[in-house]
Design an enzyme around this catalytic site. Structure first.
Site, PDB file in Angstrom:
ATOM      1  CE1 TYR A  33      10.785   3.517 -29.912  1.00  0.00           C
ATOM      2  CE2 TYR A  33      11.043   3.710 -27.546  1.00  0.00           C
ATOM      3  CZ  TYR A  33      11.252   4.204 -28.811  1.00  0.00           C
ATOM      4  OH  TYR A  33      11.910   5.391 -28.974  1.00  0.00           O
ATOM      5  NE  ARG A  52       3.870   7.621 -28.148  1.00  0.00           N
ATOM      6  CZ  ARG A  52       4.778   8.311 -27.456  1.00  0.00           C
ATOM      7  NH1 ARG A  52       5.029   9.562 -27.768  1.00  0.00           N
ATOM      8  NH2 ARG A  52       5.432   7.756 -26.458  1.00  0.00           N
ATOM      9  CE  LYS A 150       8.121   5.779 -27.655  1.00  0.00           C
ATOM     10  NZ  LYS A 150       9.246   6.712 -27.753  1.00  0.00           N
ATOM     11  CD  GLU A 182      11.125  14.118 -32.807  1.00  0.00           C
ATOM     12  OE1 GLU A 182      10.354  14.101 -31.836  1.00  0.00           O
ATOM     13  OE2 GLU A 182      11.035  13.319 -33.753  1.00  0.00           O
TER      14      GLU A 182
HETATM   15  N1  PLP Z   1      10.648  12.491 -29.804  1.00  0.00           N
HETATM   16  C1  PLP Z   1      11.315  11.345 -29.965  1.00  0.00           C
HETATM   17  C2  PLP Z   1      12.097  11.140 -31.228  1.00  0.00           C
HETATM   18  C3  PLP Z   1      11.297  10.356 -28.970  1.00  0.00           C
HETATM   19  O1  PLP Z   1      11.969   9.211 -29.139  1.00  0.00           O
HETATM   20  C4  PLP Z   1      10.563  10.605 -27.764  1.00  0.00           C
HETATM   21  C5  PLP Z   1      10.519   9.613 -26.709  1.00  0.00           C
HETATM   22  O2  PLP Z   1      11.082   8.553 -26.784  1.00  0.00           O
HETATM   23  C6  PLP Z   1       9.892  11.825 -27.644  1.00  0.00           C
HETATM   24  C7  PLP Z   1       9.938  12.746 -28.687  1.00  0.00           C
HETATM   25  C8  PLP Z   1       9.113  12.150 -26.407  1.00  0.00           C
HETATM   26  O3  PLP Z   1       7.938  11.371 -26.357  1.00  0.00           O
HETATM   27  P1  PLP Z   1       7.245  11.060 -24.968  1.00  0.00           P
HETATM   28  O4  PLP Z   1       6.991  12.366 -24.306  1.00  0.00           O
HETATM   29  O5  PLP Z   1       5.984  10.383 -25.352  1.00  0.00           O
HETATM   30  O6  PLP Z   1       8.191  10.195 -24.199  1.00  0.00           O
END
Ligand code: PLP
Length: 286
Positions: A33, A52, A150, A182
Protein backbone atom coordinates in the site's frame (compact mmCIF):
# COMPACT_ATOMS: atom_id res chain seq x y z
CA UNK A 1 -21.20 11.58 2.52
CA UNK A 2 -20.56 8.50 0.41
CA UNK A 3 -17.18 8.47 -1.28
CA UNK A 4 -16.38 7.49 -4.80
CA UNK A 5 -13.65 4.87 -4.67
CA UNK A 6 -11.54 3.08 -7.27
CA UNK A 7 -11.60 -0.69 -7.79
CA UNK A 8 -9.80 -2.39 -10.67
CA UNK A 9 -10.38 0.38 -13.20
CA UNK A 10 -13.83 1.52 -12.06
CA UNK A 11 -14.93 4.55 -10.04
CA UNK A 12 -17.78 3.40 -7.80
CA UNK A 13 -19.85 4.53 -4.82
CA UNK A 14 -18.11 3.02 -1.78
CA UNK A 15 -21.11 0.80 -0.99
CA UNK A 16 -20.79 -0.87 -4.42
CA UNK A 17 -17.04 -1.54 -4.17
CA UNK A 18 -16.37 -5.26 -3.81
CA UNK A 19 -13.33 -7.56 -3.60
CA UNK A 20 -13.48 -11.38 -3.49
CA UNK A 21 -13.17 -13.27 -0.19
CA UNK A 22 -10.45 -15.30 -1.98
CA UNK A 23 -8.34 -12.21 -2.59
CA UNK A 24 -4.84 -12.83 -1.23
CA UNK A 25 -4.86 -9.38 0.33
CA UNK A 26 -7.75 -10.52 2.53
CA UNK A 27 -6.55 -14.08 3.22
CA UNK A 28 -2.76 -13.60 3.44
CA UNK A 29 -2.07 -9.86 3.81
CA UNK A 30 -0.37 -10.43 0.44
CA UNK A 31 -0.48 -6.82 -0.62
CA UNK A 32 1.30 -3.50 -0.57
CA UNK A 33 0.00 0.00 0.00
CA UNK A 34 0.86 3.68 -0.17
CA UNK A 35 -0.60 6.72 1.57
CA UNK A 36 -0.22 9.98 -0.31
CA UNK A 37 -1.22 13.31 1.20
CA UNK A 38 -3.33 15.93 -0.50
CA UNK A 39 -2.88 19.62 0.25
CA UNK A 40 -4.67 22.41 -1.66
CA UNK A 41 -6.30 19.64 -3.72
CA UNK A 42 -2.88 18.48 -4.98
CA UNK A 43 -0.75 15.36 -4.49
CA UNK A 44 2.25 15.70 -2.18
CA UNK A 45 5.45 13.93 -3.32
CA UNK A 46 3.61 11.69 -5.79
CA UNK A 47 6.85 10.61 -7.43
CA UNK A 48 8.40 9.43 -4.15
CA UNK A 49 5.38 7.26 -3.42
CA UNK A 50 5.28 5.86 -6.97
CA UNK A 51 8.97 4.89 -6.77
CA UNK A 52 8.53 3.16 -3.39
CA UNK A 53 5.39 1.37 -4.63
CA UNK A 54 7.35 -0.03 -7.58
CA UNK A 55 10.07 -1.22 -5.19
CA UNK A 56 7.59 -2.89 -2.81
CA UNK A 57 5.94 -4.69 -5.74
CA UNK A 58 9.30 -5.78 -7.18
CA UNK A 59 10.52 -7.11 -3.80
CA UNK A 60 7.39 -9.33 -3.64
CA UNK A 61 7.54 -10.29 -7.34
CA UNK A 62 4.11 -8.79 -7.81
CA UNK A 63 3.18 -7.34 -11.19
CA UNK A 64 2.34 -3.65 -11.31
CA UNK A 65 -1.21 -3.26 -12.61
CA UNK A 66 -0.85 0.45 -13.40
CA UNK A 67 1.77 2.83 -14.79
CA UNK A 68 2.83 5.98 -12.94
CA UNK A 69 1.00 8.40 -15.25
CA UNK A 70 -2.25 6.45 -14.97
CA UNK A 71 -1.78 6.23 -11.20
CA UNK A 72 -1.36 10.00 -10.92
CA UNK A 73 -4.40 10.48 -13.16
CA UNK A 74 -6.47 8.10 -11.04
CA UNK A 75 -5.41 9.85 -7.80
CA UNK A 76 -6.29 13.24 -9.27
CA UNK A 77 -9.67 11.93 -10.41
CA UNK A 78 -10.44 10.63 -6.90
CA UNK A 79 -9.45 14.01 -5.44
CA UNK A 80 -11.75 15.76 -7.93
CA UNK A 81 -14.71 13.40 -7.53
CA UNK A 82 -14.52 13.57 -3.72
CA UNK A 83 -13.67 17.29 -3.57
CA UNK A 84 -10.65 16.77 -1.35
CA UNK A 85 -8.78 19.91 -0.34
CA UNK A 86 -6.77 18.31 2.47
CA UNK A 87 -6.55 14.62 3.22
CA UNK A 88 -5.03 11.40 2.03
CA UNK A 89 -5.30 8.86 -0.75
CA UNK A 90 -4.93 5.23 0.29
CA UNK A 91 -3.82 2.83 -2.45
CA UNK A 92 -3.61 -0.94 -2.08
CA UNK A 93 -2.43 -3.53 -4.57
CA UNK A 94 -2.75 -7.24 -3.77
CA UNK A 95 -1.75 -10.46 -5.55
CA UNK A 96 -5.38 -10.84 -6.54
CA UNK A 97 -7.95 -13.61 -6.45
CA UNK A 98 -6.76 -17.08 -7.51
CA UNK A 99 -10.27 -18.49 -6.86
CA UNK A 100 -9.27 -20.53 -3.79
CA UNK A 101 -6.96 -20.43 -0.76
CA UNK A 102 -3.40 -21.65 -1.21
CA UNK A 103 0.00 -20.66 0.17
CA UNK A 104 1.49 -20.95 -3.31
CA UNK A 105 1.56 -17.73 -5.32
CA UNK A 106 -0.90 -17.86 -8.23
CA UNK A 107 0.57 -17.73 -11.73
CA UNK A 108 0.94 -14.49 -13.59
CA UNK A 109 -2.42 -14.89 -15.37
CA UNK A 110 -4.19 -13.93 -12.10
CA UNK A 111 -4.53 -10.14 -12.21
CA UNK A 112 -3.59 -8.06 -9.18
CA UNK A 113 -6.33 -6.27 -7.31
CA UNK A 114 -5.99 -2.50 -7.10
CA UNK A 115 -8.17 -0.33 -4.91
CA UNK A 116 -7.87 3.30 -3.82
CA UNK A 117 -9.94 5.69 -1.74
CA UNK A 118 -9.69 9.18 -0.32
CA UNK A 119 -9.76 10.25 3.33
CA UNK A 120 -10.98 13.78 3.88
CA UNK A 121 -8.97 15.48 6.67
CA UNK A 122 -9.76 19.21 6.52
CA UNK A 123 -7.14 20.11 9.17
CA UNK A 124 -4.37 17.80 7.92
CA UNK A 125 -1.78 20.60 7.74
CA UNK A 126 -2.71 22.07 11.11
CA UNK A 127 -4.06 19.41 13.47
CA UNK A 128 -4.33 20.48 17.13
CA UNK A 129 -1.88 17.73 18.18
CA UNK A 130 0.96 19.34 16.18
CA UNK A 131 0.81 22.28 18.63
CA UNK A 132 1.33 20.07 21.69
CA UNK A 133 3.27 17.14 20.21
CA UNK A 134 3.02 13.36 20.54
CA UNK A 135 3.54 11.40 23.72
CA UNK A 136 5.01 8.00 22.92
CA UNK A 137 5.70 4.75 24.72
CA UNK A 138 8.30 2.24 23.60
CA UNK A 139 7.55 -1.41 22.92
CA UNK A 140 9.61 -4.32 21.53
CA UNK A 141 9.77 -4.41 17.74
CA UNK A 142 8.11 -7.75 17.06
CA UNK A 143 7.60 -7.24 13.32
CA UNK A 144 9.17 -9.39 10.60
CA UNK A 145 12.59 -8.58 9.11
CA UNK A 146 11.40 -6.94 5.89
CA UNK A 147 9.51 -3.90 7.09
CA UNK A 148 11.22 -1.94 4.31
CA UNK A 149 8.52 -3.44 2.09
CA UNK A 150 5.30 -1.52 2.66
CA UNK A 151 2.98 -4.49 3.10
CA UNK A 152 -0.51 -4.54 4.55
CA UNK A 153 0.61 -6.74 7.47
CA UNK A 154 -0.24 -4.07 10.01
CA UNK A 155 -1.56 -6.07 12.96
CA UNK A 156 1.43 -5.45 15.24
CA UNK A 157 1.67 -1.71 14.44
CA UNK A 158 -2.06 -1.57 15.11
CA UNK A 159 -1.55 -3.30 18.48
CA UNK A 160 1.26 -0.81 19.19
CA UNK A 161 -1.12 2.05 18.56
CA UNK A 162 -3.67 0.49 20.94
CA UNK A 163 -1.06 -0.01 23.67
CA UNK A 164 -0.17 3.67 23.32
CA UNK A 165 -3.83 4.65 23.57
CA UNK A 166 -4.26 2.54 26.70
CA UNK A 167 -1.26 4.33 28.23
CA UNK A 168 -2.83 7.73 27.42
CA UNK A 169 -0.29 8.35 24.64
CA UNK A 170 -0.38 9.00 20.91
CA UNK A 171 1.98 6.39 19.50
CA UNK A 172 4.49 3.64 20.19
CA UNK A 173 8.12 3.65 19.09
CA UNK A 174 9.53 0.20 18.41
CA UNK A 175 12.79 -0.92 20.03
CA UNK A 176 15.10 -3.68 18.74
CA UNK A 177 18.43 -4.62 20.38
CA UNK A 178 18.17 -1.61 22.68
CA UNK A 179 17.73 0.93 19.87
CA UNK A 180 14.68 2.69 18.47
CA UNK A 181 13.75 1.46 14.99
CA UNK A 182 10.71 3.62 14.15
CA UNK A 183 7.16 4.46 15.19
CA UNK A 184 4.09 2.33 14.45
CA UNK A 185 3.55 4.28 11.23
CA UNK A 186 6.32 6.87 11.13
CA UNK A 187 10.08 7.33 11.24
CA UNK A 188 11.70 8.48 14.51
CA UNK A 189 14.27 11.23 15.12
CA UNK A 190 16.07 13.02 17.92
CA UNK A 191 17.75 16.41 17.93
CA UNK A 192 20.93 17.33 19.80
CA UNK A 193 22.05 20.90 19.30
CA UNK A 194 22.25 21.43 15.55
CA UNK A 195 22.28 17.69 14.79
CA UNK A 196 19.35 15.59 13.65
CA UNK A 197 19.75 11.88 14.32
CA UNK A 198 17.64 9.15 12.75
CA UNK A 199 18.18 5.44 12.20
CA UNK A 200 20.03 4.47 9.03
CA UNK A 201 18.09 2.83 6.20
CA UNK A 202 17.94 -0.95 6.24
CA UNK A 203 15.38 -3.74 6.13
CA UNK A 204 14.37 -2.91 9.73
CA UNK A 205 12.62 0.39 8.95
CA UNK A 206 10.34 1.67 6.23
CA UNK A 207 12.20 4.01 3.91
CA UNK A 208 9.91 6.94 4.59
CA UNK A 209 9.16 9.27 1.71
CA UNK A 210 8.72 12.08 4.22
CA UNK A 211 12.03 11.06 5.85
CA UNK A 212 13.92 11.47 2.56
CA UNK A 213 12.44 14.92 1.96
CA UNK A 214 12.91 16.11 5.56
CA UNK A 215 16.57 15.03 5.65
CA UNK A 216 17.16 16.84 2.34
CA UNK A 217 15.52 20.03 3.64
CA UNK A 218 17.36 19.71 6.97
CA UNK A 219 20.73 19.55 5.20
CA UNK A 220 19.79 22.52 3.01
CA UNK A 221 18.85 24.46 6.16
CA UNK A 222 22.40 23.79 7.53
CA UNK A 223 21.43 21.18 10.10
CA UNK A 224 23.84 18.28 10.51
CA UNK A 225 22.21 14.95 9.70
CA UNK A 226 23.45 11.75 11.31
CA UNK A 227 21.92 8.45 10.23
CA UNK A 228 22.50 5.97 13.06
CA UNK A 229 20.65 4.02 15.72
CA UNK A 230 19.85 5.70 19.05
CA UNK A 231 18.68 4.27 22.37
CA UNK A 232 15.55 5.17 24.32
CA UNK A 233 17.70 6.77 27.06
CA UNK A 234 19.47 8.91 24.45
CA UNK A 235 16.11 9.98 23.03
CA UNK A 236 14.76 10.87 26.49
CA UNK A 237 17.86 13.01 27.14
CA UNK A 238 17.78 14.69 23.70
CA UNK A 239 16.89 18.36 23.15
CA UNK A 240 13.97 17.35 20.95
CA UNK A 241 12.38 14.38 19.27
CA UNK A 242 9.98 14.04 16.38
CA UNK A 243 8.34 11.61 13.97
CA UNK A 244 7.66 11.91 10.26
CA UNK A 245 5.11 10.32 7.92
CA UNK A 246 3.03 11.36 4.93
CA UNK A 247 -0.05 11.75 7.13
CA UNK A 248 1.57 13.72 10.00
CA UNK A 249 4.43 15.47 8.14
CA UNK A 250 6.83 16.44 10.96
CA UNK A 251 5.27 15.71 14.37
CA UNK A 252 7.07 16.87 17.54
CA UNK A 253 7.45 14.20 20.24
CA UNK A 254 7.44 15.66 23.75
CA UNK A 255 7.36 12.62 26.02
CA UNK A 256 8.89 9.13 25.80
CA UNK A 257 7.85 6.47 28.34
CA UNK A 258 6.64 9.16 30.75
CA UNK A 259 9.87 11.20 30.56
CA UNK A 260 9.68 14.73 29.21
CA UNK A 261 11.87 15.42 26.19
CA UNK A 262 13.48 18.88 26.23
CA UNK A 263 11.03 21.49 27.50
CA UNK A 264 8.02 19.23 27.06
CA UNK A 265 6.79 21.50 24.27
CA UNK A 266 7.34 21.13 20.51
CA UNK A 267 10.95 22.13 19.95
CA UNK A 268 12.15 24.83 17.53
CA UNK A 269 13.88 22.38 15.16
CA UNK A 270 10.82 20.16 14.73
CA UNK A 271 8.55 23.18 14.35
CA UNK A 272 10.90 24.74 11.77
CA UNK A 273 11.26 21.49 9.80
CA UNK A 274 7.48 21.11 9.74
CA UNK A 275 7.14 24.62 8.31
CA UNK A 276 9.86 24.05 5.71
CA UNK A 277 8.42 20.67 4.72
CA UNK A 278 4.91 22.03 4.21
CA UNK A 279 6.15 25.08 2.33
CA UNK A 280 8.49 23.17 0.01
CA UNK A 281 6.14 20.25 -0.67
CA UNK A 282 3.29 22.60 -1.52
CA UNK A 283 5.52 24.11 -4.21
CA UNK A 284 6.09 20.78 -5.96
CA UNK A 285 2.61 19.27 -5.42
CA UNK A 286 0.86 18.10 -8.59
N1 PLP B 1 7.50 3.79 9.12
C1 PLP B 1 6.39 3.05 9.08
C2 PLP B 1 6.38 1.73 9.80
C3 PLP B 1 5.25 3.49 8.39
O1 PLP B 1 4.15 2.74 8.35
C4 PLP B 1 5.30 4.77 7.74
C5 PLP B 1 4.14 5.27 7.02
O2 PLP B 1 3.11 4.65 6.93
C6 PLP B 1 6.48 5.51 7.82
C7 PLP B 1 7.57 4.99 8.50
C8 PLP B 1 6.58 6.85 7.17
O3 PLP B 1 6.64 6.71 5.77
P1 PLP B 1 6.17 7.89 4.83
O4 PLP B 1 6.95 9.10 5.22
O5 PLP B 1 6.54 7.42 3.47
O6 PLP B 1 4.70 8.06 5.04
Amino acid sequence: MSRTVYVNGDYLPEADAKVSIFDRGFLMADGVYEVTSVLDGKLIDFEGHAVRLARSLAELEMASPIGDDDLAGMFRELVRLNRIEQGMIYLQITRGNPGDRSFVFPDASVPSTIVAFTQDVPNLAEPPVAKVGFKVITIPDLRWDRVDIKTTQLLYPSMGKMLARKAGCDDSWFVADGAVTEGTSNNAYIVKGNRIITRQLGSDILHGITRAAVLRFAAEAQFEVEERAFTVAEAQAADEAFSTAASIFVMPVVEIDGKTVGTGKPGPVAVRLREIYLEEMRKTAI
